[in-house]
Every structure is written in structure tokens, then in C-alpha cells.
Enzyme design. Sequence first.
Site, short mmCIF file in Angstrom:
data_model
loop_
_atom_site.label_atom_id
_atom_site.label_comp_id
_atom_site.label_asym_id
_atom_site.label_seq_id
_atom_site.Cartn_x
_atom_site.Cartn_y
_atom_site.Cartn_z
N ASP A 130 11.69 5.86 -2.46
CA ASP A 130 10.54 6.75 -2.25
C ASP A 130 9.42 6.16 -1.39
O ASP A 130 8.26 6.52 -1.53
CB ASP A 130 9.96 7.12 -3.62
CG ASP A 130 9.69 5.89 -4.48
OD1 ASP A 130 9.56 4.80 -3.90
OD2 ASP A 130 9.60 6.02 -5.72
N GLU A 154 19.07 6.68 -5.56
CA GLU A 154 17.95 6.68 -6.52
C GLU A 154 17.15 8.00 -6.39
O GLU A 154 15.92 8.01 -6.31
CB GLU A 154 17.02 5.48 -6.36
CG GLU A 154 16.14 5.21 -7.58
CD GLU A 154 15.12 4.09 -7.34
OE1 GLU A 154 14.12 4.33 -6.64
OE2 GLU A 154 15.33 2.99 -7.85
N GLU A 194 4.37 7.89 -3.56
CA GLU A 194 5.83 7.89 -3.76
C GLU A 194 6.34 9.19 -4.38
O GLU A 194 7.47 9.62 -4.07
CB GLU A 194 6.24 6.70 -4.63
CG GLU A 194 6.08 5.34 -3.96
CD GLU A 194 4.69 4.76 -4.04
OE1 GLU A 194 3.79 5.42 -4.63
OE2 GLU A 194 4.45 3.66 -3.52
N HIS A 218 0.94 -3.83 -7.81
CA HIS A 218 0.70 -3.45 -6.40
C HIS A 218 0.50 -1.96 -6.16
O HIS A 218 0.39 -1.51 -5.02
CB HIS A 218 1.86 -3.93 -5.53
CG HIS A 218 3.12 -3.13 -5.73
ND1 HIS A 218 3.35 -1.92 -5.13
CD2 HIS A 218 4.22 -3.36 -6.49
CE1 HIS A 218 4.52 -1.45 -5.50
NE2 HIS A 218 5.07 -2.30 -6.33
N ARG A 273 -0.74 1.66 -5.33
CA ARG A 273 -1.89 2.18 -4.59
C ARG A 273 -2.88 2.93 -5.48
O ARG A 273 -4.08 2.83 -5.28
CB ARG A 273 -1.41 3.15 -3.50
CG ARG A 273 -1.19 2.51 -2.16
CD ARG A 273 -0.88 3.57 -1.10
NE ARG A 273 -1.06 3.02 0.24
CZ ARG A 273 -0.26 2.13 0.79
NH1 ARG A 273 0.77 1.65 0.13
NH2 ARG A 273 -0.49 1.70 2.03
N HIS A 319 1.30 -9.77 -4.57
CA HIS A 319 1.76 -8.93 -3.46
C HIS A 319 0.84 -9.14 -2.24
O HIS A 319 -0.38 -9.26 -2.41
CB HIS A 319 1.72 -7.46 -3.91
CG HIS A 319 2.46 -6.52 -3.01
ND1 HIS A 319 1.98 -6.14 -1.78
CD2 HIS A 319 3.65 -5.88 -3.15
CE1 HIS A 319 2.84 -5.31 -1.21
NE2 HIS A 319 3.86 -5.13 -2.03
C1 UD1 Z 1 5.18 -0.30 -0.26
C2 UD1 Z 1 5.64 1.09 -0.69
C3 UD1 Z 1 5.73 1.19 -2.20
C4 UD1 Z 1 6.61 0.07 -2.76
C5 UD1 Z 1 6.08 -1.26 -2.26
C6 UD1 Z 1 7.00 -2.36 -2.70
C7 UD1 Z 1 4.89 2.98 0.68
C8 UD1 Z 1 3.84 3.99 0.93
N1 UD1 Z 1 4.64 2.09 -0.27
O1 UD1 Z 1 3.84 -0.50 -0.69
O2 UD1 Z 1 6.33 2.42 -2.56
O3 UD1 Z 1 6.55 0.11 -4.17
O4 UD1 Z 1 6.04 -1.26 -0.83
O5 UD1 Z 1 6.42 -3.61 -2.57
O6 UD1 Z 1 5.91 3.02 1.31
N2 UD1 Z 1 2.27 -6.89 3.69
C9 UD1 Z 1 2.50 -8.13 4.27
N3 UD1 Z 1 3.78 -8.60 4.31
C10 UD1 Z 1 4.82 -7.92 3.80
C11 UD1 Z 1 4.59 -6.67 3.19
C12 UD1 Z 1 3.31 -6.16 3.16
O7 UD1 Z 1 1.57 -8.77 4.76
O8 UD1 Z 1 5.95 -8.42 3.85
C13 UD1 Z 1 0.89 -6.35 3.65
C14 UD1 Z 1 0.43 -5.85 5.03
O9 UD1 Z 1 -0.95 -6.08 5.16
C15 UD1 Z 1 0.73 -4.36 4.91
C16 UD1 Z 1 0.33 -4.11 3.48
O10 UD1 Z 1 0.82 -5.25 2.76
O11 UD1 Z 1 -0.02 -3.61 5.84
C17 UD1 Z 1 0.81 -2.83 2.88
O12 UD1 Z 1 2.20 -2.65 3.05
P1 UD1 Z 1 2.83 -1.16 2.86
O13 UD1 Z 1 4.31 -1.24 3.10
O14 UD1 Z 1 2.05 -0.18 3.65
O15 UD1 Z 1 2.54 -0.82 1.36
P2 UD1 Z 1 2.88 -1.56 0.01
O16 UD1 Z 1 1.62 -1.56 -0.77
O17 UD1 Z 1 3.58 -2.82 0.26
N1 UDP Z 2 10.48 -9.15 -6.71
C1 UDP Z 2 10.77 -10.33 -6.02
N2 UDP Z 2 9.77 -11.26 -5.88
C2 UDP Z 2 8.52 -11.08 -6.38
C3 UDP Z 2 8.24 -9.87 -7.06
C4 UDP Z 2 9.24 -8.92 -7.19
O1 UDP Z 2 11.89 -10.54 -5.55
O2 UDP Z 2 7.68 -11.98 -6.22
C5 UDP Z 2 11.54 -8.13 -6.84
C6 UDP Z 2 11.77 -7.55 -8.22
O3 UDP Z 2 12.74 -8.31 -8.93
C7 UDP Z 2 12.25 -6.14 -7.92
C8 UDP Z 2 11.54 -5.78 -6.62
O4 UDP Z 2 11.10 -7.02 -6.06
O5 UDP Z 2 13.65 -6.12 -7.64
C9 UDP Z 2 10.36 -4.89 -6.93
O6 UDP Z 2 9.57 -4.77 -5.81
P1 UDP Z 2 8.11 -4.16 -5.89
O7 UDP Z 2 7.54 -4.36 -7.24
O8 UDP Z 2 7.38 -4.71 -4.71
O9 UDP Z 2 8.38 -2.61 -5.58
P2 UDP Z 2 8.70 -1.35 -6.51
O10 UDP Z 2 9.94 -1.64 -7.27
O11 UDP Z 2 7.50 -1.13 -7.39
O12 UDP Z 2 8.85 -0.25 -5.53
#
Ligand code: UD1
Ligand code: UDP
Length: 369
Positions: free
Chosen positions: A95, A117, A131, A208, A210, A240
Site C-alpha cells: 500500500d 497483500e 496507505e 514511522h 505519517r 526510521h
Molecule cells: C513509506 C511508505 C509507508 C511504509 C514505509 C516503510 C508511502 C506513502 N509511505 O513511508 O507506507 O510503511 O515507507 O518504511 O509510500 N528516507 C531516507 N532513506 C531511505 C528511506 C527514506 O533518507 O532509505 C527518508 C527521506 O528523507 C525520505 C523520507 O524518509 O524523503 C520519507 O520517505 P517516504 O518513502 O516518502 O515515506 P516513509 O515515511 O518512509
Molecule cells: N525492519 C528492518 N530493520 C529495521 C526495522 C524494520 O529490517 O531497522 C523490517 C521489519 O522486520 C519488517 C519491515 O522492516 O519486515 C517493516 O518495515 P516498516 O516498519 O518500515 O514498514 P511497514 O511494515 O510499516 O510498512
Amino acid sequence: MAKTLFIFGTRPEAIKLAPVILHFRETGLDTRVCVTAQHRGLLDQVLEIFRIVPDYDLNVMTPGQSLAQTTSRVMAALDPILQAENPNVVLVQGDTTSTFCGALAAFYRRIPVAHIEAGLRTGDPYQPFPEEINRLLTTRLATLHFPPTQASAENLFREGIDPNRVTVTGNTGIDAVLWVAQRLEAGALVSDFTHLDSSRKLILVTAHRRESFGQGMEDLCRGLLGIAARQDVQLVFPVHPNPNVREPVNRLLGGHPNIMLVDPQPYVNFVDLMRRSYLLLTDSGGVQEEGPSLGKPVLVMRNVTERPEGVYAGALKLVGTAAHQITASVNQLLDDADLYRRMSAVHNVYGDGQAAGRIAELIRSFFDK
Ligand code: UD1
Ligand code: UDP
């Protein structure tokens, strides 16, 4: 033979699709992989562990990206790839923005979409945000739906999805977590996270969402401070990289002697930390599913969950984001041995570790008729 194209971009999608991609390749399906790299570092950690080399990497991540920025960058970059590859099916998972964009871009090219999923719902468009709407829209765009559980399939039926296009497969994330946990057990994989105090109970924390940014995240941190006052626990919190998480967490919890703030952990380390934990405290979707498979109670720092199966089975408890509620719920679980036994006795609510094979078979039989 059908040509398949996987599109994904974040850490959880990569973890949950890795077993599927590996299974497709092992069974000889023509399998291409396109990563949007909506996440960069978090995604690369997973690709490395499962040795997946993408055929296409859109590299769209920018620091602090907005939802609209990510959406427009992914859409613009995906279309030429779909045009060039013209696969028989696009597979997306979950999602995220990458999920929804992958499905929409494929639909625009009249390419069938398979949604892994599928069917998770809270019924509230803002929880989780965005999501809940991403998965609703992905359902509308998809041709094949692979819900992880019967309850998620029922959600799809209620929305009028043709039952002939719906198959319950189990969650592929359980394939991934059991695969890693079994190899850790056997010594075939090792974690390099070594700095734990074995005399204290480990509480593993992630956050993490939003919808918790701002006040919710600050309250959550105050709840952690309440727990960390105990001397019989240690908190490990892989933070995160989202700046909306990093800033309040570092400001409110940085330097606390009983809270270890660490970088996001590679999946192998994280699974090992889950195995060694007394309990998991999280707002993550994936961790809610993994906890019961490892026999760990999960306290969920949210007000609603799209994964109610674990709540009904007794492995998960919703504790909200109010500080006093988080502290009180953790204290209760630490101090009530019967409650702890009940919550950790539940196993494999979300899958049996065989979901990837089922999906490969379903795709093969649908497209190779
Ligand atoms: C995203 C997903 C969320 C998921 C989460 C898993 C959307 C809208 N949100 O949220 O559903 O649960 O990922 O973790 O798709 N960033 C880094 N390095 C990375 C990843 C992220 O620096 O490897 C930072 C960057 O500043 C980036 C920000 O995190 O702009 C937000 O990343 P984004 O993918 O927009 O949203 P998440 O909060 O990670
Ligand atoms: N995870 C990981 N390292 C971390 C935190 C989480 O590998 O430091 C794994 C966790 O086991 C799970 C996935 O990342 O499989 C969950 O990711 P996240 O919580 O970012 O996203 P969500 O599942 O909420 O979309």
C-alpha cells in the site's frame, strides 16, 4: 511463457517480495524487477541480503519528499519501462506510493495487475495515511488479488471484487521472516549487532507512521521515557530515516542511558533482535505480522489496525500513542506473567511461510493457460 514485472520501492515491499521473486526465478518464470527506490538506503539493505539485482532502478528518492513529488516522479519514470517491457502482468505489493503508482501506470498501459497483500482495511481513509487509500485504489486497478488471510479476502468481497479473481495465499512476509530466522538458528546467517545487555529484557521499538507525525510522535517518545525508567529493561530503537521521525526522537530520547537509538538495521540483524526481544513495541505493519510468527507479543502504538487477526488471536494489543497508555501497557505485560504467556503462545496468524510458492503457481496457471 508469461513475462512478469515486479514494481516496488520501499523496505517492506522488498522484504515481502524477495521470497516471491526468488521463487519465480527458481521455477523458471520470466521475471523482471523494477525498483522505484522510493527508499534508497533501506531498500538497498534488503536487495543485498536477498541478492536481488534490479533490471531497472528509477532512483526517485529525495530527502523529505512529499507524497505528490514521489507520485509524479514514479509515474513519469515508470511509463517508458512498461512500454519497452510490455509484460503480461505487473506485480505490486501492499500500500505504498510505489504500489499505487505501479498499479496505475500498468493500468494506463492496459497491463493486468496482480496485487499481493490485498484487502487490508481499517475503514478510515486517514489511518494509516495515505496507505488506506493507496490499497483501496490498488484494488480497483488490479485484476488478480492475493489477500493474506480470509478476513482480508472478505473485505474484497464486500467491495464487490469477483471471488474468481481472489485467492488467499498467506502473507509473503512470513516466508521472509521464517527463512531468515531458520538460518539464524542454524548459524547460516549471523547478526553483527552485538551490544546488548543480556541481564535485561529487550524491548525492540520502531515508529514511522505519517498520522503520528508531530504531537503523536512526541507523545510516543514520552511513553518510551516512562518505560526506560525501569532498571530491568533495555530499549533498542532503530530510528526510521524520515526527518519527521528522526528530529523528535533524537531531541527527546538522544543520550538516554537506557534507550539505544540506532540506525535502521539490516533485515538479518532486525530479525535477530526480534528473536531476542521480550516484546515488540511498534506502529509497523510488517512487525505486527512477524511478531506472532516468532512467538513475541506485539504492542501496537496505533488506534486502529488493518491486521485485526493478531488482536483476535491474542498476540497483538492496540495501545494508541498516548504516553501514559504506552507506559502502562508495557508495564502490565512485563509484570503479568500469565498475560505474557498468553500473548506469546500465538503463532503464524498471518501465514505459514509458503505464500510465495502459491503465488508463483497462481500466476503460472492464470497466464500460461
Ligand atoms: C513509506 C511508505 C509507508 C511504509 C514505509 C516503510 C508511502 C506513502 N509511505 O513511508 O507506507 O510503511 O515507507 O518504511 O509510500 N528516507 C531516507 N532513506 C531511505 C528511506 C527514506 O533518507 O532509505 C527518508 C527521506 O528523507 C525520505 C523520507 O524518509 O524523503 C520519507 O520517505 P517516504 O518513502 O516518502 O515515506 P516513509 O515515511 O518512509
Ligand atoms: N525492519 C528492518 N530493520 C529495521 C526495522 C524494520 O529490517 O531497522 C523490517 C521489519 O522486520 C519488517 C519491515 O522492516 O519486515 C517493516 O518495515 P516498516 O516498519 O518500515 O514498514 P511497514 O511494515 O510499516 O510498512
